[in-house]
Design an enzyme around this catalytic site. Structure first.
Site, PDB file in Angstrom:
ATOM      1  N   ASP A   1       0.860  -1.183   0.000  1.00 58.40           N
ATOM      2  CA  ASP A   1       0.000   0.000   0.000  1.00 58.40           C
ATOM      3  C   ASP A   1       0.899   1.237   0.000  1.00 58.40           C
ATOM      4  O   ASP A   1       1.680   1.427   0.938  1.00 58.40           O
ATOM      5  CB  ASP A   1      -0.877  -0.077   1.265  1.00 58.40           C
TER       6      ASP A   1
ATOM      7  N   ASN B   1      -0.333   4.484  -0.346  1.00 56.83           N
ATOM      8  CA  ASN B   1      -0.994   5.735   0.047  1.00 56.83           C
ATOM      9  C   ASN B   1      -1.745   5.637   1.373  1.00 56.83           C
ATOM     10  O   ASN B   1      -2.591   6.467   1.680  1.00 56.83           O
ATOM     11  CB  ASN B   1      -1.931   6.227  -1.068  1.00 56.83           C
TER      12      ASN B   1
ATOM     13  N   ASP C   1      -4.096   3.714   2.635  1.00 49.34           N
ATOM     14  CA  ASP C   1      -5.535   3.441   2.803  1.00 49.34           C
ATOM     15  C   ASP C   1      -5.812   1.988   3.190  1.00 49.34           C
ATOM     16  O   ASP C   1      -6.974   1.560   3.229  1.00 49.34           O
ATOM     17  CB  ASP C   1      -6.319   3.829   1.530  1.00 49.34           C
TER      18      ASP C   1
ATOM     19  N   ASP D   1      -1.616  -1.165  -3.966  1.00 50.36           N
ATOM     20  CA  ASP D   1      -1.859  -0.415  -5.202  1.00 50.36           C
ATOM     21  C   ASP D   1      -0.678  -0.550  -6.161  1.00 50.36           C
ATOM     22  O   ASP D   1       0.340  -1.153  -5.825  1.00 50.36           O
ATOM     23  CB  ASP D   1      -2.152   1.061  -4.872  1.00 50.36           C
TER      24      ASP D   1
ATOM     25  N   ASP E   1      -8.401 -15.725 -17.188  1.00 51.36           N
ATOM     26  CA  ASP E   1      -9.206 -16.198 -16.063  1.00 51.36           C
ATOM     27  C   ASP E   1     -10.296 -17.163 -16.516  1.00 51.36           C
ATOM     28  O   ASP E   1     -10.980 -16.910 -17.517  1.00 51.36           O
ATOM     29  CB  ASP E   1      -9.863 -14.958 -15.422  1.00 51.36           C
TER      30      ASP E   1
ATOM     31  N   GLU F   1      -5.802 -20.143 -16.969  1.00 52.76           N
ATOM     32  CA  GLU F   1      -6.225 -20.744 -15.704  1.00 52.76           C
ATOM     33  C   GLU F   1      -7.003 -22.006 -16.074  1.00 52.76           C
ATOM     34  O   GLU F   1      -8.214 -21.964 -16.270  1.00 52.76           O
ATOM     35  CB  GLU F   1      -7.115 -19.791 -14.894  1.00 52.76           C
TER      36      GLU F   1
HETATM   37  C1  GLC Z   1     -10.948 -17.377 -11.302  1.00 57.47           C
HETATM   38  C2  GLC Z   1     -10.221 -16.478 -10.329  1.00 57.47           C
HETATM   39  C3  GLC Z   1     -11.033 -16.347  -9.094  1.00 57.47           C
HETATM   40  C4  GLC Z   1     -12.341 -15.701  -9.476  1.00 57.47           C
HETATM   41  C5  GLC Z   1     -13.052 -16.499 -10.571  1.00 57.47           C
HETATM   42  C6  GLC Z   1     -14.153 -15.701 -11.193  1.00 57.47           C
HETATM   43  O1  GLC Z   1     -11.064 -18.665 -10.826  1.00 57.47           O
HETATM   44  O2  GLC Z   1      -8.932 -16.978 -10.092  1.00 57.47           O
HETATM   45  O3  GLC Z   1     -10.388 -15.606  -8.100  1.00 57.47           O
HETATM   46  O4  GLC Z   1     -13.166 -15.612  -8.347  1.00 57.47           O
HETATM   47  O5  GLC Z   1     -12.178 -16.837 -11.618  1.00 57.47           O
HETATM   48  O6  GLC Z   1     -13.632 -14.684 -11.988  1.00 57.47           O
END
Ligand code: GLC
Length: 584
Positions: A47, A49, A51, A55, A238, A300
């Site tokens: 972090d 800043n 908060d 970031d 993803d 993924e």
């Molecule tokens: C993937 C991400 C996970 C997210 C899901 C929905 O599995 O790694 O963190 O919740 O997709 O986008």
């Protein structure tokens, strides 16, 4: 017997024995084949800043650390504008930075500063769904006649009554099938405005895009180009196997029992890994290939087996993802030499010579420290896993804090949980907060992560001893173990370019292999005792076509192994790791 070769022209077959160990690096090798990629969950890294939330400028401040660790690329989990229901995986604008994380200028600065240190930036691209606050969805849900209506997966429902029933155009309707959200409950959400259900594989705030509509592909590819033009080195895609659903909307087969969210267990036959996705990926690869600099597509890819994984590379055509993640090796959660040997061998020999990508940790699973640790030898076990990761021929993907031995710090009270699946699934499913706690930099307040009085997730309680500063000054720390392995992987030709041949294949407790050397260089042997008992091994390098038996220790966490000079009758203490060179 073997296996693998580096990226030899020879096409491996399913018969591991038939594949020759190739010692010569091929000339088209590119950066990602040797890379150590480091995943940063931006909320939790640094972090800048005050908060309490990490970031982009925080990441920039820590680039020197990453450079010293030796990593080649950072994958940043989503930092785009988002309502943060799923902490960034619900994107409301693909072409900007969430103000919580900074600005586009901060992003450009990060890319430039990283480049100075030879570190590439890989972004997370969420293509399966957007946020329900994305203007596309708002338009889509506004009327059936809206030009963007068909950008998402809508359905009128089927006649029915009961608790999921709604008043449709022609009477009471219920969702069209049994599809459930991975995050709990029906995957269908009703929108009274259009009198239809929309499909969401994840939270209801994450409506699935309709990839059968070519306009969706066009818009998403344009967003990918936006960042490629800004210099990103590639993408982690993803949930990519979920892009398409069965057009006939057939029910997923139920497999018995219920999951932690109380929903029936199902096999996601009709919602996951549909063949149509491969056409999209091939077009994406061709689009990305137009950019200079060997940009990379990482997936993924949680898949049931290696044959499925091979399809994500494009099989023999090698025209899909360069690096779909192998989740089979790293998420087996079994510290078993035989299992690792079989699985690694499989991914080396059954993907048509493509480059494997191994990973043991990410932001969705309890940390490997807890999944593989026995509670007593966790440091040694973490060293075993790291040794396997960095001395393998695979591209290595790691997660922030893995190098320190950060633990899973799961909330103990439901009122502290931030991840929605932990709220809806409590107490069976406590969510993913435990593996997302702030990076531990030093022993001061907030572990050096922030100066805020409260951080978005609490810092794990062990931060006074498990942190970068403390471990940096301890030569035996897990952090220095990582640094040393990453250095060796870069500097030793056998680890950088060599083939790999498994040794002593019947041994259930010790995983051993040799990294064969390119011409003129020295072969490297690795021995990992994955059991709680001492194990005595004798290795025969001739199995791998490597001459010699005299060795010299390069790295070990066991003082008794430092003087090892031959591979005959070596006794490896419980959970010990040894890496050595073969003397010629
Ligand atoms: C993937 C991400 C996970 C997210 C899901 C929905 O599995 O790694 O963190 O919740 O997709 O986008």
């Amino acid at each position: 017997m073997l296996f693998c070769g580096s990226i030899s022209a020879q096409t491996p077959t399913a018969d591991a024995g038939a594949v020759k160990a190739a010692a010569t690096p091929s000339s088209d090798e590119t950066w990602w084949k040797h890379a150590v990629i480091y995943e940063i969950y931006p909320r939790s890294f640094q972090d800048s800043n005050g908060d309490g939330i990490g970031d982009l400028n925080g990441i920039t401040q820590r680039l020197d650390y990453l450079q010293k660790l030796g990593i080649d690329a950072i994958w940043i989990s989503p930092m785009y504008p988002s309502p943060q229901v799923d902490f960034g995986y619900d994107i409301s604008n693909y072409e900007n930075v969430d103000p919580q994380y900074g600005t586009l200028a901060d992003f450009d600065h990060l890319v430039a500063e990283a480049k100075k240190r030879n570190i590439r930036i890989v972004l997370d691209m969420v293509l399966n769904h957007t946020s329900d606050k994305h203007p596309w969805f708002i338009e889509s849900a506004s009327s059936r006649g809206n030009p963007k209506h068909d950008w998402y997966v809508w359905n009128d429902g089927v006649p029915g009554t009961g608790k999921n029933a709604h008043e449709g155009l022609h009477g009471s309707v219920v969702p069209p099938n049994n599809w459930i959200s991975g995050f709990g409950g029906s995957a269908w959400e009703w929108v009274p405005q259009v009198k239809q259900f929309y499909y969401h594989n994840f939270y209801k705030q994450q409506p699935d895009l309709n990839w059968r509509n070519p306009q969706v592909e066009k818009a998403m590819f344009a967003s990918m180009q936006f960042w490629l033009d800004r210099g990103v080195a590639g993408y982690r895609l993803d949930a990519i196997p979920s892009l398409f659903e069965d057009p006939q909307l057939r029910n997923n087969p139920e497999t018995g029992g219920t999951n932690a969210q109380g929903d029936p267990n199902v096999e996601s036959l009709y919602t996951d890994n549909l063949p149509e996705v491969h056409g999209t990926i091939r077009r994406m690869r061709a689009m990305v290939a137009k950019y200079p600099g060997n940009r990379v597509l990482i997936g993924e890819t949680y898949l049931p087996n290696t044959a499925e994984l091979d399809k994500w590379y494009g099989g023999a055509a090698h025209n899909e993802l360069q690096l779909p993640m192998d989740m089979i090796v790293g998420f087996s959660d079994k510290l078993s030499a035989s299992n690792f040997r079989d699985r690694i061998e499989e991914v080396e020999t059954q993907v048509h010579g493509s480059q494997p990508l191994l990973v043991f940790d990410n932001h969705d699973n309890a940390r490997s420290w807890d999944r593989y640790g026995d509670g007593v030898h966790n440091v040694q076990i973490a060293k075993l896993l790291a040794t396997m990761l960095f001395t393998s021929r695979s591209t290595a993907l790691m997660y922030y804090g893995e190098e320190l031995g950060m633990v899973t710090s799961t909330p103990t009270r439901v009122e502290d949980v931030k991840d929605p699946i932990g709220i809806t699934g409590w107490p069976k499913e406590k969510g993913r907060d435990g593996e997302r706690t702030p990076m531990q930099w030093n022993g001061s307040t907030d572990a050096g992560f922030s100066t805020a009085s409260t951080t978005w997730l609490p810092v794990a309680s062990n931060y006074r001893t498990i942190n970068v500063e403390a471990e940096g000054s301890d030569p035996n720390s897990l952090l220095n173990w990582h640094k040393e392995l990453i250095r060796l992987r870069r500097d030793l030709p056998a680890l950088h370019d060599g083939g790999v041949v498994m040794l002593d294949r019947a041994n259930e407790n010790v995983l051993s292999y040799v990294r064969t050397a390119p011409a003129g260089a020295t072969a490297v042997v690795v021995m990992l005792n994955m059991s709680a008992q001492p194990q005595t091994v004798s290795l025969d390098l001739s199995e791998a076509g490597v001459k010699g038996n005299r060795v010299k220790t390069i790295l070990t966490d066991e003082p008794s192994l430092k003087g090892a000079s031959s591979l005959t009758n070596v006794t490896l203490p419980p959970f010990s790791s040894w890496v050595g060179s073969v003397e010629r």
